[in-house]
Design an enzyme around this catalytic site. Structure first.
Site, PDB file in Angstrom:
ATOM      1  N   GLU A  58       0.820  -1.211   0.000  1.00  0.00           N
ATOM      2  CA  GLU A  58       0.000   0.000   0.000  1.00  0.00           C
ATOM      3  C   GLU A  58       0.854   1.261   0.000  1.00  0.00           C
ATOM      4  OE1 GLU A  58      -2.431  -3.372   1.015  1.00  0.00           O
ATOM      5  OE2 GLU A  58      -0.537  -2.655   1.867  1.00  0.00           O
ATOM      6  N   GLN A  80      -7.755  -2.733  -0.912  1.00  0.00           N
ATOM      7  CA  GLN A  80      -8.654  -3.883  -0.768  1.00  0.00           C
ATOM      8  C   GLN A  80      -9.568  -3.715   0.432  1.00  0.00           C
ATOM      9  OE1 GLN A  80      -6.680  -7.696  -0.871  1.00  0.00           O
ATOM     10  NE2 GLN A  80      -6.836  -7.739  -3.109  1.00  0.00           N
ATOM     11  N   HIS A 125     -10.594  -6.211   8.837  1.00  0.00           N
ATOM     12  CA  HIS A 125     -11.308  -5.969   7.585  1.00  0.00           C
ATOM     13  C   HIS A 125     -12.623  -5.229   7.818  1.00  0.00           C
ATOM     14  CE1 HIS A 125      -8.744  -9.525   6.929  1.00  0.00           C
ATOM     15  NE2 HIS A 125      -8.648  -9.112   5.678  1.00  0.00           N
TER      16      HIS A 125
END
Length: 322
Positions: A58, A80, A125
């Site tokens: 990233e 993502q 996440h």
């Protein structure tokens, strides 16, 4: 045929690629695979050489995009998951956010952050990073809550000369649908009155707009309470004028967010209302956020962790009965 939230994001990117040769997409597995959530499906074939797979770094992704933006391109970077953007934190807040102030050269970069929780996603996440980036001058932070806003706000984000953190909520991707993308495209920085009311104001954004509306409908059936719901749409800039106008009508404020409570958007809303509109309040303002713990994996624990229509109703009843 209905349009989903993720369809709107894909369609906006297609339009941007078609209309502006400076636009390109960059991210992990976004070309042939179409991205983790298929938000770029089919675009690599339609626009060869402009939908690029990145390394799994990233930091490198944003560094390359910052350089491209300085040289006149308009990159859209897909993370993502929003959580992983912390690896690129230095590039976003120390490079992209400050570059214009240091050099006079803009950085028209858009970073797409798939944000918020879904059942079973767990602590790595599911996070909501909007307040973290809103803290830094030079960044615009948007949080679309509707299909049409997902489309129009992404287009406007890419057209801005400022770097934009575009927080798209994963829970809305395929759950939220609309008959079409409408033309009600308020500019970034303007809030929307999603549901008018007169007894209390809920100020919120992103997926929590829909939970607030559900709670408001329950309270209407329960006691004829009319709850006004304000969708901030962007948290930086923050449309405090619309918030204050709503509180002036209702006299009561609940600031609602899915993010962690400490130092977040809801804290900023309450602070600004108390500083600029204390005389408008008939009751102490309240905040409701997810719990101050890492996001749990188990769907039932996740449901207990984040605000729900039930917990929003409880908070609003306390506010209304003060």
């Amino acid at each position: 045929m209905s349009v989903t939230y993720v369809d709107a994001i894909r369609d906006a990117q297609e339009k941007l690629l078609r209309d502006d040769p400076r636009v390109f997409l960059y991210g992990q597995d976004i070309s042939k695979f179409g991205g983790a959530f298929k938000a770029t499906k089919g675009l690599a074939e339609a626009f060869p050489g402009r939908v690029l797979d990145s390394p799994i770094s990233e930091d490198a992704m944003i560094g390359m995009a910052v350089g491209a933006a300085i040289e006149g391109m308009r990159p859209i970077v897909e993370m993502q998951f929003a959580d992983f953007s912390s690896i690129a934190f230095n590039q976003i807040v120390n490079q992209a956010a400050t570059h214009f102030y240091r050099t006079g050269v803009p950085v028209p970069l858009t970073v797409r952050l798939p944000s918020g929780g879904t059942p079973g996603s767990g602590p790595f996440h599911s996070q909501s990073m909007e307040a973290l980036y809103a803290h830094y001058p030079g960044l615009v932070v948007v949080t679309p809550a509707t299909v049409s806003d997902a489309y129009h706000m992404l287009i406007e984000s890419v057209e801005l000369d400022d770097p934009v953190v575009y927080c798209e909520h994963k829970f809305l991707y395929r759950w939220l649908k609309a008959p079409r993308i409408n033309g009600d495209n308020l500019p970034i920085g303007r809030a929307r009155i999603t549901r008018p009311g007169k007894h209390a104001t809920v100020v919120t954004y992103s997926a929590m707009v829909h939970e607030a509306v559900r709670a408001a409908e329950r309270l209407k059936e329960e006691g004829s309470w009319e709850i006004e719901v304000v969708d901030l749409r962007s948290v930086k800039p923050l449309d405090i004028d619309t918030v204050l106008a709503s509180v002036a009508r209702t006299g009561r404020l609940l600031a609602l967010g899915e993010a962690f409570p400490w130092g977040g958007v809801t804290a900023e809303v309450v602070a600004r209302v108390c500083a600029d509109g204390f005389h408008l309040l008939d009751a102490p303002p309240k905040r409701l956020n997810s719990r101050d713990t890492p996001v749990p994996y188990h769907p039932k624990l996740w449901a207990a962790h984040r605000p729900t229509p039930e917990s929003i109703c409880i908070a609003l009843r306390e506010l209304l009965n003060f």
